[in-house]
Design an enzyme around this catalytic site. Structure first.
Site, PDB file in Angstrom:
ATOM      1  N   SER A 139       0.824  -1.203   0.000  1.00 36.41           N
ATOM      2  CA  SER A 139       0.000   0.000   0.000  1.00 36.41           C
ATOM      3  C   SER A 139       0.863   1.260   0.000  1.00 36.41           C
ATOM      4  CB  SER A 139      -0.905   0.012   1.244  1.00 36.41           C
ATOM      5  OG  SER A 139      -1.521   1.273   1.419  1.00 36.41           O
TER       6      SER A 139
ATOM      7  N   TYR B 100      -2.570  -0.111   9.926  1.00 38.57           N
ATOM      8  CA  TYR B 100      -2.728  -0.680   8.583  1.00 38.57           C
ATOM      9  C   TYR B 100      -1.422  -0.554   7.799  1.00 38.57           C
ATOM     10  CZ  TYR B 100      -4.145  -1.080   3.700  1.00 38.57           C
ATOM     11  OH  TYR B 100      -4.224  -1.440   2.377  1.00 38.57           O
TER      12      TYR B 100
END
Length: 337
Positions: A135, A160
């Site tokens: 990501s 995350y």
């Protein structure tokens, strides 16, 4: 050839499998196995709608879905033992930056424990290439722009992001120790039809069409490298067959068949332009509630995609206006509005 795609009912997983099933090169003997736990992080009906499309496309039986949780060690082990996978594409993960602040254990279970289970399956079953989702969040609040895969990414600002960085570290370890070719893909704000309802473009579209206020953080001054789903899928399908060779880095002698790429549009867009694109596609002006920056958010994401262009001759190019128009058209049809 047999391909495993985790997160098959998810946004990117669905579009990738759909593209693979539509590819003229897909032979009858090639099989795609998709797994997903169909959790309720967002509407499971949307996930089931995606799966229904994939099942209907698989008229020759070259797609099979299995409901499975990545964190279930025994189930994942059995999955690899019972199938002779050639390629693994790990897109299954607990998504969402803000939700990781509220429910950290879900991220550790899926993104860390689940990824170790995938790596162990690859280790013991001679997988030819593991491609996995990382990501843009790993860059955190890095000040250098655009973000390059050569940049230091040791300062995540959300759990995350930390789990995604851990995936890259674990992949390098397994690549080095067991010679498993691994490629990580740092996705930059993916959007498009059948997207995630927790994403801003989805909720903004719904609220604008419903005449409700939208929450605009940081006065709309944040910038995102929005990347249309078709560009993401094109990048993945090209990467599948670009197997990395063992190499070391400038800072380490550790050799590993390991690679990381950015997949982004290379053109950051302000939140203000993003909202305008949605307004134009909806034919309605937004009613706004201005709010400060949220915890875990970053002011800008901006992808350097030079390596992607050099290695697979591809650069995402869909404009935000074109992509949002396609999304809103899908949204109106899917929800009959």
């Amino acid at each position: 050839m047999k391909i495993l795609v985790t997160g098959a009912a998810g946004f990117i997983g669905f579009h990738l499998i759909k593209a693979l099933l539509e590819a003229p090169s897909l032979e009858n003997e090639e099989t795609i196995v998709g797994i997903d736990n169909i959790n309720d992080y967002y509407d499971p009906n949307l996930k089931n709608s995606r799966l229904q499309i994939l099942n209907e496309m698989s008229s020759i039986g070259n797609f099979r879905f299995i409901k499975l949780d990545l964190a279930d060690r025994d189930a994942i082990s059995n999955l690899f033992a019972e199938n002779n996978f050639d390629i693994v594409i790990n897109l299954g993960a607990q998504a969402g930056v803000r939700y990781s602040i509220e429910n950290p254990h879900a991220y550790v279970d899926s993104n860390v424990v689940g990824f170790v289970n995938i790596l162990e399956g690859c280790r013991h079953h001679n997988i030819k290439h593991l491609v996995y989702a990382s990501s843009s969040s790993v860059y955190g609040m890095n000040v250098k722009q655009p973000f390059s895969t050569d940049d230091i990414v040791d300062y995540p600002i959300s759990l995350y992001a930390a789990t995604k960085k851990s995936n890259e570290l674990m992949a390098h370890t397994y690549s080095h120790l067991y010679n498993i070719p691994t490629t990580g893909l740092r996705f930059f704000t993916v959007y498009g039809p059948y997207g995630r309802p927790d994403m801003a473009y989805f909720s903004f579209t719904k609220k604008i069409l419903d005449g409700e206020n939208i929450d605009v953080f940081n006065n709309g001054e944040m910038q995102r490298d929005f990347t249309y789903i078709d560009d993401i899928v094109e990048g993945i399908t090209r990467i599948i067959y670009k197997v990395p060779i063992p190499q070391s880095s400038d800072v380490s002698k550790a050799k590993a068949p390991y690679k990381v790429y950015n997949i982004g549009n290379n053109q950051p867009v302000t939140l203000r332009r993003f909202i305008t694109a949605i307004e134009d596609a909806c034919g309605k002006k937004a009613q706004e509630t201005l709010l400060p920056m949220q915890a875990g958010d970053v002011p800008i994401t901006y992808a350097n995609v030079d390596e992607l262009v050099n290695d697979i001759d591809f650069k995402p190019a869909t404009t935000i206006e074109e992509g949002i128009s396609k999304f809103v058209k899908w949204y109106r049809k899917y929800y009959s509005v």
